[in-house]
Design an enzyme around this catalytic site. Structure first.
Site, PDB file in Angstrom:
ATOM      1  N   HIS A  22      15.310   7.887  -9.722  1.00  0.00           N
ATOM      2  CA  HIS A  22      15.949   8.795 -10.685  1.00  0.00           C
ATOM      3  C   HIS A  22      17.435   8.481 -10.839  1.00  0.00           C
ATOM      4  O   HIS A  22      17.947   8.387 -11.954  1.00  0.00           O
ATOM      5  CB  HIS A  22      15.753  10.242 -10.231  1.00  0.00           C
ATOM      6  CG  HIS A  22      16.463  11.222 -11.102  1.00  0.00           C
ATOM      7  ND1 HIS A  22      15.911  11.723 -12.250  1.00  0.00           N
ATOM      8  CD2 HIS A  22      17.689  11.780 -11.003  1.00  0.00           C
ATOM      9  CE1 HIS A  22      16.763  12.555 -12.815  1.00  0.00           C
ATOM     10  NE2 HIS A  22      17.862  12.606 -12.074  1.00  0.00           N
ATOM     11  N   GLU A  23      18.115   8.326  -9.719  1.00  0.00           N
ATOM     12  CA  GLU A  23      19.556   8.069  -9.777  1.00  0.00           C
ATOM     13  C   GLU A  23      19.874   6.690 -10.346  1.00  0.00           C
ATOM     14  O   GLU A  23      20.904   6.518 -10.989  1.00  0.00           O
ATOM     15  CB  GLU A  23      20.184   8.252  -8.391  1.00  0.00           C
ATOM     16  CG  GLU A  23      20.124   9.683  -7.877  1.00  0.00           C
ATOM     17  CD  GLU A  23      20.720  10.704  -8.826  1.00  0.00           C
ATOM     18  OE1 GLU A  23      21.719  10.401  -9.510  1.00  0.00           O
ATOM     19  OE2 GLU A  23      20.179  11.810  -8.899  1.00  0.00           O
ATOM     20  N   HIS A  26      20.424   6.783 -13.967  1.00  0.00           N
ATOM     21  CA  HIS A  26      21.772   7.167 -14.407  1.00  0.00           C
ATOM     22  C   HIS A  26      22.759   6.018 -14.155  1.00  0.00           C
ATOM     23  O   HIS A  26      23.630   5.739 -14.963  1.00  0.00           O
ATOM     24  CB  HIS A  26      22.275   8.393 -13.647  1.00  0.00           C
ATOM     25  CG  HIS A  26      21.442   9.607 -13.822  1.00  0.00           C
ATOM     26  ND1 HIS A  26      21.378  10.313 -14.999  1.00  0.00           N
ATOM     27  CD2 HIS A  26      20.626  10.261 -12.957  1.00  0.00           C
ATOM     28  CE1 HIS A  26      20.571  11.338 -14.842  1.00  0.00           C
ATOM     29  NE2 HIS A  26      20.094  11.322 -13.606  1.00  0.00           N
TER      30      HIS A  26
END
Length: 70
Positions: A22-23, A26
């Site tokens: 998920h990170e 970003h």
């Protein structure tokens, strides 16, 4: 007791994989578009971090509170 420990470790490992993926969703676009990234952490670093290393402008680390990341 042994089964509980194995299940707990499996939970921590699966959460770690999900948080990292998920990170990265970003982190990678931010770097591609030239945005400065100050920290990239697996888990939250409150009240302390278990591991941290600064490479360039970005501090990479593993926090002590396994609830997410940033």
């Amino acid at each position: 007791m042994e089964v509980f420990l194995i299940k707990a470790l499996q939970l921590i490992l699966s959460l770690s994989i999900l948080v990292i993926l998920h990170e990265l969703g970003h982190f990678i676009p931010a770097r591609l578009f030239g945005t400065r990234v100050e920290k990239f952490y697996l888990f939250f670093d409150w009240p302390f971090s278990l591991f941290k290393k600064k490479i360039g402008d970005t501090e990479y680390g593993i926090g002590a509170l396994p609830l997410g990341g940033y």
